[in-house]
Design a protein around this motif. Structure first.
Motif, PDB file in Angstrom:
ATOM      1  N   UNK A  31      21.587 114.440  51.150  1.00  0.00           N
ATOM      2  CA  UNK A  31      21.126 115.245  50.005  1.00  0.00           C
ATOM      3  C   UNK A  31      20.495 114.349  48.933  1.00  0.00           C
ATOM      4  N   UNK A  32      21.095 113.156  48.740  1.00  0.00           N
ATOM      5  CA  UNK A  32      20.609 112.242  47.706  1.00  0.00           C
ATOM      6  C   UNK A  32      19.252 111.652  48.057  1.00  0.00           C
ATOM      7  N   UNK A  33      19.068 111.220  49.320  1.00  0.00           N
ATOM      8  CA  UNK A  33      17.855 110.482  49.671  1.00  0.00           C
ATOM      9  C   UNK A  33      16.797 111.351  50.345  1.00  0.00           C
ATOM     10  N   UNK A  34      17.180 112.570  50.825  1.00  0.00           N
ATOM     11  CA  UNK A  34      16.221 113.410  51.544  1.00  0.00           C
ATOM     12  C   UNK A  34      16.160 114.824  50.996  1.00  0.00           C
ATOM     13  N   UNK A  35      16.986 115.115  49.992  1.00  0.00           N
ATOM     14  CA  UNK A  35      16.980 116.463  49.444  1.00  0.00           C
ATOM     15  C   UNK A  35      17.711 117.434  50.348  1.00  0.00           C
ATOM     16  N   UNK A  36      17.553 118.716  50.093  1.00  0.00           N
ATOM     17  CA  UNK A  36      18.158 119.734  50.939  1.00  0.00           C
ATOM     18  C   UNK A  36      19.485 120.216  50.402  1.00  0.00           C
ATOM     19  N   UNK A  37      20.111 121.098  51.172  1.00  0.00           N
ATOM     20  CA  UNK A  37      21.393 121.657  50.783  1.00  0.00           C
ATOM     21  C   UNK A  37      22.278 121.824  52.009  1.00  0.00           C
ATOM     22  N   UNK A  38      23.586 121.726  51.804  1.00  0.00           N
ATOM     23  CA  UNK A  38      24.566 121.862  52.893  1.00  0.00           C
ATOM     24  C   UNK A  38      24.778 123.344  53.153  1.00  0.00           C
ATOM     25  N   UNK A  39      24.500 123.773  54.394  1.00  0.00           N
ATOM     26  CA  UNK A  39      24.528 125.207  54.691  1.00  0.00           C
ATOM     27  C   UNK A  39      25.559 125.575  55.755  1.00  0.00           C
ATOM     28  N   UNK A  40      26.521 124.716  55.954  1.00  0.00           N
ATOM     29  CA  UNK A  40      27.613 125.082  56.869  1.00  0.00           C
ATOM     30  C   UNK A  40      28.875 124.372  56.405  1.00  0.00           C
ATOM     31  N   UNK A  41      30.027 124.996  56.635  1.00  0.00           N
ATOM     32  CA  UNK A  41      31.260 124.263  56.385  1.00  0.00           C
ATOM     33  C   UNK A  41      31.404 123.159  57.443  1.00  0.00           C
ATOM     34  N   UNK A  42      32.350 122.268  57.241  1.00  0.00           N
ATOM     35  CA  UNK A  42      32.598 121.228  58.234  1.00  0.00           C
ATOM     36  C   UNK A  42      33.138 121.877  59.501  1.00  0.00           C
ATOM     37  N   UNK A  43      32.435 121.668  60.609  1.00  0.00           N
ATOM     38  CA  UNK A  43      32.888 122.170  61.905  1.00  0.00           C
ATOM     39  C   UNK A  43      33.741 121.071  62.529  1.00  0.00           C
TER      40      UNK A  43
END
Length: 817
Positions: free
Chosen positions: A394-406
């Motif tokens: 997220x810090x170096x490439x952007x984006x967002x976390x869209x799943x819980x930890x599987x």
């Protein structure tokens, strides 16, 4: 393995310098082999200063050069001739002063005072390429107007400097194959020295799921091969080069940056010791991840573009239709991260070491990930490393976390419990260590301790310490952190004296080795592992008796040697290719064989391990000189050395049976036996083994069955025999014999005929020629006669010689010449 000092100090916040850290690590069992300085730009920009161009005029003798005066903060401006088209008065530039060394790749050149078309130049105004800060070569590098003349240029450039500590990780210390692993040992040692320090692991408290997207099923079909499998999805990433700090970190330890997503996974691998893998989510067909094996013979193209054939025991990470990755080893060409990737699935797992190692050996693939998985990784690090990766991406490439930890973790790995007797610690170390210090050491190593008796404790070992499974392992951990240097050598040694076995194998070997070295031989030591192909298709060696390895490192080291022959031939080939063709070599070693039909009820007894002594002779007998012709070695050269060894061992040659041998091992040779057991086989090596070892010259080889020799000399007491009181007598006979008659038959018949007085028989001449007739040869034989009780008379001598003549005529059809 390379350890960055800056990176290490993030996990172990200490003020020690690299030399002191290296001393501590080496004392605790992580050997430091090198310490070196790292600079992101070769040369460290030393000698480069900021200059201000005060004047810029055309060169009087050139249409493209300029003569400048540059202020570099000294007493007077420097005159510098510059050929850059963009140089102009008023600019702030980078100047390489006289004596500065610049680099162009691996080439270095030093700036000197020069005369350019009649004008003196006292330095160089540099381009970005010349400073190493960019690839720009068309003009000089122009700095901001506020740059101060005379200041060091490195103050205006983001240059990374670090100290690299190179450590040697032993195979059992997989936990130390990361910066955190090394930091653990450093902190554990310092805490015993009363330094207030602790391990600083990365914090992932900021981890949050930004939004929940489509579900991503993960199916684990082979739990035996995968102890734990976890993953997470990050959407909206932009794949691009990593920021400078991340690239600097990776380059400092010898890694090549690829892109921001892949670089994050490598950063965590070398930082925390947890391998990760990033998949392009768009290429996960069917929207599911399956951890399974596929059918034998399935073809799969890996990231390096090579198509590989899979085995049914290889573990694969698959989507709904096809494999995407060889688990824990190498990714697939079709599922990797590319510039167009926008959604990534990050994998963090704990794969079984045995499965990983077998697949790695089968495919001939070894990677940084497989190196760690083969030795055992920490299942408890799977989730922290995964969360850290998501935050960093997220810090170096952007984006967002869209799943819980599987997290698929069928059977959580518990801490190993080991019963330790504290008194045994003192006994094994030979030193009494304070119990409080022992407990502090174990706690510093992340091991918990519970008392179960007055002098016994249960030590619970974290899963990442796969090498600590016995009481002795725990005691070793205590010893290395306490410091082997703190365990004194006692003033006396308590030992029991045991009678030595006769004969002393070590002394006998040394005696024979000394004799061979005195005769110009060189000792060689070869690997017991060799090519199984050497022993295939030869009558002298049965391929079925070769002891083969289940998981060989390579096809050149896939079997145990049946004979010492091929190791010596490889030595000869190596030397001959380097113009050293005159060789006399010997080797003491072991040969191995497997006999399936023997000892069916005891599999171990089907394997044999035999000690051997091998001799190799090739080329000239002696170096060529003005007084010594270059005579070639021959079979009888080798035979002489073999008989010298047997005589030195006290074995009687006259008691030995000698048989001719010929085949695909020796094209001509002999085998000496004693009491029905082989002692030595020698001969001229056949072209078949020579060709397999790529040897182009004639080789003479002997191989002694050392175990049989030791058995024979052990049964031979040393006896004293006085010098004869009465003289011996020699008589010679010239025998015309059939060419098939051997000297052994002549000698044996002589001892049968005249055993009481005959002491020795020797052959001193052999003649073959047309004058003797077809199929005939002449032996000149000398007989030594002796009577221990009196002087022999002529009558006795004649009687013995007549008996010999008659025996030769009757039994060997000899003619006395």
């Amino acid at each position: 393995m390379n350890i960055s000092l800056k990176w290490l100090k993030e996990y172990a916040p200490v003020t020690l310098d690299a030399g002191e850290i290296a001393r501590i690590l080496t004392n605790t069992g992580i050997e430091v082999s090198d310490i070196r300085e790292h600079e992101s730009i070769k040369g460290g920009l030393r000698g480069l200063v900021v200059g201000e161009v005060l004047e810029c005029v055309p060169h009087p003798d050139s249409d493209h050069l300029h003569v400048t005066r540059v202020d570099v903060g000294g007493d007077a401006p420097l005159q510098i001739v510059c050929g850059a088209p963009n140089v102009a008065a008023g600019q702030k530039v980078v100047v390489a002063t006289i004596g500065t060394t610049l680099y162009r790749g691996d080439e270095a050149f030093t700036i000197k005072r020069a005369r350019v078309r009649g004008v003196e130049s006292h330095g160089m105004i540099c381009s970005g390429e010349e400073t190493g800060t960019s690839d720009e070569r068309d003009g000089i590098l122009v700095l901001p107007p506020d740059a101060t003349p005379g200041a060091e240029f490195k103050n205006y450039h983001d240059m990374y400097e670090d100290t690299i500590i190179e450590v040697e990780i032993t195979p059992n210390r997989a936990d130390a194959a990361s910066h955190v692993g090394v930091a653990r040992d450093l902190v554990a040692f310092l805490r015993q020295e009363h330094e207030e320090t602790s391990l600083a692991l990365p914090v992932t408290d900021a981890f949050r799921v930004d939004r929940v997207g489509a579900p991503l099923p993960v199916l684990l079909e082979r739990p035996a091969a995968c102890r734990r499998y976890a993953g997470i999805r990050v959407e909206g990433v932009t794949v691009k080069p990593s920021p400078a700090w991340l690239q600097h970190r990776l380059r400092a330890i010898g890694q090549h940056p690829i892109n921001n997503v892949v670089d994050v996974t490598n950063y965590i691998l070398f930082g925390l010791g947890q391998p990760l893998h990033a998949f392009d989510m768009a290429k996960i067909k069917g929207g599911k991840v399956i951890v399974k094996s596929v059918a034998r013979g399935t073809r799969f193209v890996t990231l390096d573009g090579v198509e590989r054939e899979l085995h049914e025991d290889d573990l694969l990470i698959c989507n709904a239709e096809e494999p995407m990755c060889i688990a824990g080893i190498f990714g697939g060409l079709e599922s990797g991260i590319s510039p167009s990737t926008t959604t990534v699935f990050i994998e963090s797992a704990c794969f079984d070491p045995v499965f990983t190692r077998k697949t790695s050996r089968r495919l001939g693939l070894s990677t940084d990930a497989s190196f760690r998985y083969e030795r055992g990784t920490d299942p408890d690090m799977v989730i922290p490393a995964l969360k850290l990766a998501a935050l960093m991406i997220k810090e170096v490439a952007g984006g967002e976390i869209t799943s819980p930890v599987i997290d698929v973790y069928p059977e959580p790995v518990a801490r190993a419990e080991i019963l330790v007797n504290l008194s045994r610690v003192d006994r094994l170390l030979g030193k009494s260590i304070d119990r409080g210090r022992i407990f502090r050491i174990l706690l510093a190593l992340d091991m918990s301790v519970d008392f179960v008796g007055e002098d016994e404790v249960i030590v619970r070992v974290p899963p990442y310490r796969v090498d600590v499974r016995r009481e002795a392992d725990v005691i070793e951990e205590i010893a290395r952190v306490h410091g082997y240097n703190h365990i004194e050598i006692p003033g006396k040694l308590h030992a029991a004296l045991n009678p030595s076995v006769k004969p002393n194998n070590f002394k006998v070997k040394n005696m024979i080795a000394d004799a061979l070295v005195a005769n110009g031989f060189h000792e060689v030591i070869n690997n017991s592992l060799t090519k199984a192909a050497y022993f295939e298709g030869m009558d002298a060696f049965r391929a079925g008796e070769t002891v083969t390895l289940c998981n060989p490192l390579s096809s050149d080291l896939n079997a145990m040697r049946q004979s010492l022959l091929f190791g010596g031939l490889e030595n000869i080939a190596y030397n001959a290719n380097r113009k050293n063709a005159n060789l006399k070599l010997f080797e003491f070693g072991k040969a191995y064989s497997f006999h399936r039909d023997e000892h069916a009820g005891n599999p171990l007894a089907q394997y044999r391990e035999e000690e051997r002594l091998a001799l190799f002779i090739t080329g000239n007998k002696h170096p060529v000189s003005w007084n010594a012709p270059g005579d070639r070695s021959d079979f009888f050269t080798l035979k002489g050395y073999c008989e010298m060894i047997l005589a030195r061992l006290g074995l009687d040659l006259d008691e030995m049976d000698v048989d001719d041998v010929a085949g695909d091992l020796f094209r001509e040779g002999a085998r000496y036996s004693l009491g029905g057991k082989p002692v030595v086989a020698l001969g001229i090596v056949h072209k078949t083994p020579l060709k397999r070892a790529d040897v182009q010259q004639e080789v003479f080889h002997a191989e002694f069955t050392w175990d049989n020799i030791l058995e024979k000399i052990a049964a031979r007491p040393v006896t004293y025999k006085p010098v004869p009181r009465y003289p011996s007598v020699k008589r010679d006979l010239a025998l015309l014999l059939d060419e098939r008659v051997t000297f052994k038959e002549v000698r044996d018949l002589a001892f049968v005929t005249a055993r009481s007085l005959l002491k020795s028989v020797s052959l001193f001449d052999v003649y073959e020629g047309e004058r003797l007739g077809a199929g005939k040869k002449s032996y000149a034989v000398s007989f030594t006669l002796l009577d221990e009780g009196q002087t022999l008379t002529d009558k006795q001598i004649d009687r013995v010689m007549n008996k010999l003549v008659n025996a030769y005529k009757q039994q060997l059809h000899a003619t006395i010449r």
